[in-house]
Design a protein around this motif. Structure first.
Motif, PDB file in Angstrom:
ATOM      1  N   VAL A   1     204.616  31.240 123.892  1.00 49.00           N
ATOM      2  CA  VAL A   1     205.745  30.388 124.252  1.00 49.00           C
ATOM      3  C   VAL A   1     206.310  30.794 125.603  1.00 49.00           C
ATOM      4  O   VAL A   1     205.986  31.855 126.153  1.00 49.00           O
ATOM      5  CB  VAL A   1     206.862  30.463 123.187  1.00 49.00           C
ATOM      6  CG1 VAL A   1     206.348  30.049 121.822  1.00 49.00           C
ATOM      7  CG2 VAL A   1     207.450  31.877 123.118  1.00 49.00           C
TER       8      VAL A   1
ATOM      9  N   ASP B   1     206.291  25.531 123.615  1.00 44.10           N
ATOM     10  CA  ASP B   1     204.875  25.876 123.611  1.00 44.10           C
ATOM     11  C   ASP B   1     204.354  25.810 125.053  1.00 44.10           C
ATOM     12  O   ASP B   1     204.425  24.756 125.692  1.00 44.10           O
ATOM     13  CB  ASP B   1     204.122  24.890 122.718  1.00 44.10           C
ATOM     14  CG  ASP B   1     202.648  25.250 122.548  1.00 44.10           C
ATOM     15  OD1 ASP B   1     202.115  26.024 123.368  1.00 44.10           O
ATOM     16  OD2 ASP B   1     202.035  24.752 121.585  1.00 44.10           O
ATOM     17  N   SER B   2     203.841  26.924 125.557  1.00 43.53           N
ATOM     18  CA  SER B   2     203.387  26.966 126.952  1.00 43.53           C
ATOM     19  C   SER B   2     202.037  26.295 127.153  1.00 43.53           C
ATOM     20  O   SER B   2     201.604  26.108 128.294  1.00 43.53           O
ATOM     21  CB  SER B   2     203.299  28.412 127.435  1.00 43.53           C
ATOM     22  OG  SER B   2     202.305  29.119 126.694  1.00 43.53           O
ATOM     23  N   ASP B   3     201.352  25.960 126.036  1.00 43.11           N
ATOM     24  CA  ASP B   3     200.045  25.300 126.124  1.00 43.11           C
ATOM     25  C   ASP B   3     199.081  26.120 126.985  1.00 43.11           C
ATOM     26  O   ASP B   3     198.272  25.570 127.740  1.00 43.11           O
ATOM     27  CB  ASP B   3     200.194  23.882 126.679  1.00 43.11           C
ATOM     28  CG  ASP B   3     199.001  22.992 126.331  1.00 43.11           C
ATOM     29  OD1 ASP B   3     198.276  23.315 125.363  1.00 43.11           O
ATOM     30  OD2 ASP B   3     198.792  21.993 127.032  1.00 43.11           O
TER      31      ASP B   3
ATOM     32  N   ASN C   1     205.506  33.703 129.759  1.00 39.46           N
ATOM     33  CA  ASN C   1     204.624  33.560 128.599  1.00 39.46           C
ATOM     34  C   ASN C   1     204.583  34.825 127.750  1.00 39.46           C
ATOM     35  O   ASN C   1     204.389  35.926 128.262  1.00 39.46           O
ATOM     36  CB  ASN C   1     203.207  33.230 129.068  1.00 39.46           C
ATOM     37  CG  ASN C   1     203.128  31.907 129.771  1.00 39.46           C
ATOM     38  OD1 ASN C   1     203.843  31.686 130.742  1.00 39.46           O
ATOM     39  ND2 ASN C   1     202.294  31.014 129.292  1.00 39.46           N
TER      40      ASN C   1
ATOM     41  N   LYS D   1     208.033  22.037 120.705  1.00 36.90           N
ATOM     42  CA  LYS D   1     207.588  21.012 121.654  1.00 36.90           C
ATOM     43  C   LYS D   1     206.885  21.702 122.819  1.00 36.90           C
ATOM     44  O   LYS D   1     207.239  22.820 123.195  1.00 36.90           O
ATOM     45  CB  LYS D   1     208.783  20.196 122.168  1.00 36.90           C
ATOM     46  CG  LYS D   1     209.415  19.306 121.110  1.00 36.90           C
ATOM     47  CD  LYS D   1     210.520  18.461 121.706  1.00 36.90           C
ATOM     48  CE  LYS D   1     211.159  17.546 120.686  1.00 36.90           C
ATOM     49  NZ  LYS D   1     210.218  16.519 120.192  1.00 36.90           N
ATOM     50  N   LYS D   2     205.883  21.026 123.389  1.00 32.99           N
ATOM     51  CA  LYS D   2     205.139  21.609 124.501  1.00 32.99           C
ATOM     52  C   LYS D   2     205.827  21.321 125.833  1.00 32.99           C
ATOM     53  O   LYS D   2     206.531  20.322 125.977  1.00 32.99           O
ATOM     54  CB  LYS D   2     203.717  21.045 124.525  1.00 32.99           C
ATOM     55  CG  LYS D   2     202.835  21.528 123.379  1.00 32.99           C
ATOM     56  CD  LYS D   2     201.404  21.025 123.564  1.00 32.99           C
ATOM     57  CE  LYS D   2     200.507  21.555 122.442  1.00 32.99           C
ATOM     58  NZ  LYS D   2     199.101  21.106 122.611  1.00 32.99           N
TER      59      LYS D   2
END
Length: 238
Positions: free
Chosen positions: A4, A19-21, A48, A61-62
């Motif tokens: 995250v 969410d850092s994807d 991160n 949520k991203k």
């Protein structure tokens, strides 16, 4: 554990995780995210990292994207429009003769909503004001009443220590503060000496509270030990 990134939407605001994807985000950079209020532009406060799910509000949520130069231009334009919105709303408050003090105005990044923050001693019927503002700004309007601590956090100021208010500089969230903390630290209980400019107990009473509480517990424990030892000795002598 999910990866995250922590994002703030105000300089000393609460940090929200997204969410850092699997993308890297530099602290201090801007990112575009989706929130319950709409699309927002926030500042990366925590890079991160993995965070246990029990410490997160799921589902996450991203992050939509890193802020582009065009996004930053929109963000800066919104900030300018917020100042204009404040002046318009102030005039409307005066016209409607409402007993409220306007504190701040905030656009969501996509300009889908304008939020006006205000203080008041009691409930305020601002329905007609909302209608007027919606007609002017052609978007959704939200009026949010805040307390005196939130007012101080937004406006800032100088505390009795001579420094800028902690809540305005770095405190993400308010923590409970009690008069007991002042007593444990042997401070004067004069309200003018232990209250901040908001009129509530100073947030800094919390900083050393745990140290004083632990010391008090240790002294109480030592006192019991001495009392117990004394009792044993007396019994032996007799």
């Amino acid at each position: 554990m999910p990866w995250v990134v922590g994002i703030r939407f105000k300089p000393a605001g609460k940090i929200y995780y997204f969410d850092s994807d699997n993308q890297d985000y530099d602290i201090g950079s801007k990112a575009i995210v989706e929130t319950v209020r709409g699309i927002e532009c926030g500042t990366v406060a925590i890079g991160n990292r993995e965070v246990p799910e029990e410490k997160l509000v799921l589902p996450l949520k991203k992050v939509i994207r890193k802020a582009t130069p065009a996004d930053l231009e929109t963000y800066n334009n919104n900030k300018q429009k917020e100042k204009e919105a404040m002046e318009i709303c102030r005039q409307k408050v005066l016209e409607h003769k409402l007993p409220m003090r306007l504190i701040d105005a905030e656009y969501t990044f996509d300009r889908g909503k304008v939020i006006f923050y205000f203080t008041a001693e009691g409930r305020v019927d601002f329905r007609e004001l909302v209608k007027d503002l919606a007609g002017i700004f052609k978007t959704r309007i939200e009026l949010r009443q805040i307390g005196v601590r939130d007012e101080a956090k937004m406006l800032g100021g100088i505390g009795s220590c001579g420094q800028e208010l902690c809540c305005h500089c770095f405190l993400g969230e308010f923590e409970p503060v009690s008069i007991k903390m002042a007593k444990e630290q042997n401070l004067s209980l004069n309200p003018t000496k232990i209250s901040g400019i908001c009129g509530r107990l100073m947030c800094c009473l919390k900083y050393e509270s745990e140290l004083y509480e632990n010391r008090g517990n240790e002294e109480a424990g030592n006192g019991k030990d001495r009392a117990g030892n004394g009792s044993d000795s007396k019994g032996t002598d007799s």
